[in-house]
Design a protein around this motif. Structure first.
Motif, PDB file in Angstrom:
ATOM      1  N   LEU A  35     -25.578  15.912 -20.869  1.00 61.12           N
ATOM      2  CA  LEU A  35     -24.342  16.039 -21.623  1.00 61.12           C
ATOM      3  C   LEU A  35     -24.541  15.381 -22.982  1.00 61.12           C
ATOM      4  CD1 LEU A  35     -23.378  16.331 -18.581  1.00 61.12           C
ATOM      5  CD2 LEU A  35     -21.145  15.593 -19.413  1.00 61.12           C
ATOM      6  N   ALA A  36     -24.562  16.183 -24.032  1.00 60.73           N
ATOM      7  CA  ALA A  36     -24.667  15.664 -25.398  1.00 60.73           C
ATOM      8  C   ALA A  36     -23.246  15.509 -25.913  1.00 60.73           C
ATOM      9  CB  ALA A  36     -25.468  16.620 -26.271  1.00 60.73           C
ATOM     10  N   ALA A  37     -22.788  14.263 -26.046  1.00 57.31           N
ATOM     11  CA  ALA A  37     -21.383  13.989 -26.319  1.00 57.31           C
ATOM     12  C   ALA A  37     -21.191  13.278 -27.656  1.00 57.31           C
ATOM     13  CB  ALA A  37     -20.786  13.140 -25.205  1.00 57.31           C
ATOM     14  N   GLU A  38     -20.209  13.735 -28.421  1.00 54.45           N
ATOM     15  CA  GLU A  38     -19.886  13.069 -29.675  1.00 54.45           C
ATOM     16  C   GLU A  38     -19.501  11.609 -29.425  1.00 54.45           C
ATOM     17  OE1 GLU A  38     -17.078  13.748 -33.644  1.00 54.45           O
ATOM     18  OE2 GLU A  38     -16.607  14.801 -31.775  1.00 54.45           O
ATOM     19  N   ASP A  39     -18.765  11.371 -28.350  1.00 54.59           N
ATOM     20  CA  ASP A  39     -18.388  10.014 -27.938  1.00 54.59           C
ATOM     21  C   ASP A  39     -18.548   9.943 -26.425  1.00 54.59           C
ATOM     22  OD1 ASP A  39     -16.940   7.714 -27.043  1.00 54.59           O
ATOM     23  OD2 ASP A  39     -15.824   7.688 -28.928  1.00 54.59           O
ATOM     24  N   THR A  40     -19.542   9.218 -25.972  1.00 52.31           N
ATOM     25  CA  THR A  40     -19.848   9.192 -24.535  1.00 52.31           C
ATOM     26  C   THR A  40     -18.694   8.618 -23.717  1.00 52.31           C
ATOM     27  OG1 THR A  40     -20.945   7.035 -24.762  1.00 52.31           O
ATOM     28  CG2 THR A  40     -22.316   9.013 -24.963  1.00 52.31           C
ATOM     29  N   THR A  55     -23.128  14.360 -12.954  1.00 48.14           N
ATOM     30  CA  THR A  55     -24.412  14.141 -12.284  1.00 48.14           C
ATOM     31  C   THR A  55     -25.572  14.110 -13.271  1.00 48.14           C
ATOM     32  OG1 THR A  55     -24.650  16.516 -11.897  1.00 48.14           O
ATOM     33  CG2 THR A  55     -23.584  15.232 -10.173  1.00 48.14           C
ATOM     34  N   GLY A  56     -25.352  14.631 -14.471  1.00 45.28           N
ATOM     35  CA  GLY A  56     -26.417  14.681 -15.461  1.00 45.28           C
ATOM     36  C   GLY A  56     -26.469  13.428 -16.315  1.00 45.28           C
ATOM     37  N   ARG A  57     -27.417  13.413 -17.241  1.00 44.63           N
ATOM     38  CA  ARG A  57     -27.578  12.287 -18.158  1.00 44.63           C
ATOM     39  C   ARG A  57     -26.651  12.481 -19.352  1.00 44.63           C
ATOM     40  NH1 ARG A  57     -31.832  11.686 -22.113  1.00 44.63           N
ATOM     41  NH2 ARG A  57     -32.807  13.529 -21.169  1.00 44.63           N
ATOM     42  N   VAL A  58     -25.944  11.432 -19.712  1.00 45.17           N
ATOM     43  CA  VAL A  58     -25.010  11.488 -20.837  1.00 45.17           C
ATOM     44  C   VAL A  58     -25.631  10.759 -22.027  1.00 45.17           C
ATOM     45  CG1 VAL A  58     -22.686  10.948 -21.671  1.00 45.17           C
ATOM     46  CG2 VAL A  58     -23.056  11.511 -19.249  1.00 45.17           C
ATOM     47  N   LEU A  84     -25.207  20.508 -22.112  1.00 45.29           N
ATOM     48  CA  LEU A  84     -23.803  20.766 -22.407  1.00 45.29           C
ATOM     49  C   LEU A  84     -23.402  19.927 -23.609  1.00 45.29           C
ATOM     50  CD1 LEU A  84     -21.118  22.126 -21.413  1.00 45.29           C
ATOM     51  CD2 LEU A  84     -20.635  19.955 -20.254  1.00 45.29           C
ATOM     52  N   LEU A  85     -22.947  20.584 -24.680  1.00 43.02           N
ATOM     53  CA  LEU A  85     -22.561  19.871 -25.890  1.00 43.02           C
ATOM     54  C   LEU A  85     -21.040  19.846 -25.995  1.00 43.02           C
ATOM     55  CD1 LEU A  85     -24.289  20.275 -29.338  1.00 43.02           C
ATOM     56  CD2 LEU A  85     -21.888  19.689 -29.117  1.00 43.02           C
ATOM     57  N   VAL A  86     -20.471  18.635 -26.025  1.00 41.07           N
ATOM     58  CA  VAL A  86     -19.022  18.484 -26.129  1.00 41.07           C
ATOM     59  C   VAL A  86     -18.694  17.503 -27.251  1.00 41.07           C
ATOM     60  CG1 VAL A  86     -18.543  19.011 -23.713  1.00 41.07           C
ATOM     61  CG2 VAL A  86     -19.020  16.663 -24.376  1.00 41.07           C
ATOM     62  N   THR A  87     -17.584  17.757 -27.915  1.00 46.39           N
ATOM     63  CA  THR A  87     -17.107  16.842 -28.948  1.00 46.39           C
ATOM     64  C   THR A  87     -15.823  16.183 -28.447  1.00 46.39           C
ATOM     65  OG1 THR A  87     -15.998  18.689 -30.052  1.00 46.39           O
ATOM     66  CG2 THR A  87     -18.187  18.078 -30.834  1.00 46.39           C
TER      67      THR A  87
END
Length: 285
Positions: A35-40, A55-58, A84-87
């Motif tokens: 998970l590629a997150a703008e703010d974890t 379950t994945g790496r954040v 998965l890219l989320v903002t």
């Protein structure tokens, strides 16, 4: 390269109302490898609110680290993993991180898909009560007044509705500049805190909205500006354009019809203007 290549998934997230999360987003949050997150912290809070176990790496993926993180993420996708890219809210790559990652995937011919969902742009358009069949999106308005006025001047004749974001502490100055450049009568809508508890849409002319904004506004702001009204051209000013077409071998009536369709003037009035100009100019053809 692994036999099975992974993919990049862009996922729209709720702007405020958690119920706007799609079922596909819920499934993706729980199944993505990375998970590629703008703010974890916000992403973890979103998953918790949706009762989803990640379950994945954040990892952090904001404007400051985006370029540095892309190469490693591309390698992960090539190895068969789903990223998965989320903002923080809304659609990635729309005034948010994601654009560079999409370009990098396309250049390396890696799969990219999108989970559609909430967007401040389309939500504001729908609520504006303005003609928005055609629109443009300009991201955030320039911060400095000089640059902002220069940008507003580009909208003087823009016939499409324009959507843009603005910080609450700059909204009053932005609207004041808009009044100076575009005039007080152009209609607009200021949308704040969309989908949230204190959602508010204020509609009116730029003059009315500028006066309202003096008292200050809070929250995330999206502005919808009405497109410029077309100014009817003077048929006499279009004679040269018609004559340039006739010089290319186009019949006069056909040339008038073409120019009239492009400018909105009356074909008959344009035809008469050409004949008048020819007569006054001594052209007997």
């Amino acid at each position: 390269m692994a036999d099975q290549v992974g993919r990049l998934v862009l996922a729209a997230t709720p702007m405020g109302e958690i119920g706007d999360a799609s079922q596909r987003l819920r499934e993706a949050l729980g199944s993505a490898d990375i998970l590629a997150a703008e703010d974890t912290r916000r992403t973890r809070a979103l998953a918790k609110a949706l009762d989803v176990a990640i379950t994945g790496r954040v990892l952090r993926f904001d404007d400051h680290v985006e370029s540095a993180k892309i190469p490693a993420l591309l390698d992960e996708i090539e190895s068969g993993r789903t990223v998965l890219l989320v903002t923080d809210a809304g659609m990635p790559s729309v005034s948010d991180p994601g654009y560079r990652m999409v370009v990098a995937c396309v250049q390396r011919q890696l799969p990219v898909t999108c989970l559609p969902g909430p967007s401040a742009v389309t939500t504001a358009l729908a609520l504006s009560a303005l003609p928005v069949e055609r629109f443009c999106f300009d991201g955030f308005a320039p911060r400095k007044s000089g640059q902002r006025r220069e940008w507003l001047r580009t909208l003087l004749t823009e016939s499409r509705a324009c959507v843009f974001f603005e910080a609450p502490h700059r909204l009053a100055d932005c609207l004041a500049d808009a009044v100076q450049v575009l005039g007080p009568d152009r209609r607009a809508a200021v949308c704040r805190e969309l989908t949230k508890t204190y959602e508010e849409v204020v509609r009116g002319t730029l003059g009315e909205l500028a006066a309202w904004a003096v008292d200050g506004a809070r929250g995330e702001i999206t502005v919808v500006l009405e497109g410029a009204q077309p100014v009817a051209a003077d048929p006499a000013d279009l004679v040269d354009e018609v004559e340039s077409l006739t010089a290319e071998g186009i019949r006069l009536k056909d040339a008038c019809a073409q120019v009239a369709a492009e400018t909105g003037v009356s074909r008959r009035e344009l035809y008469d203007a050409v004949l008048t100009a020819r007569r006054d100019g001594g052209d007997s053809s």
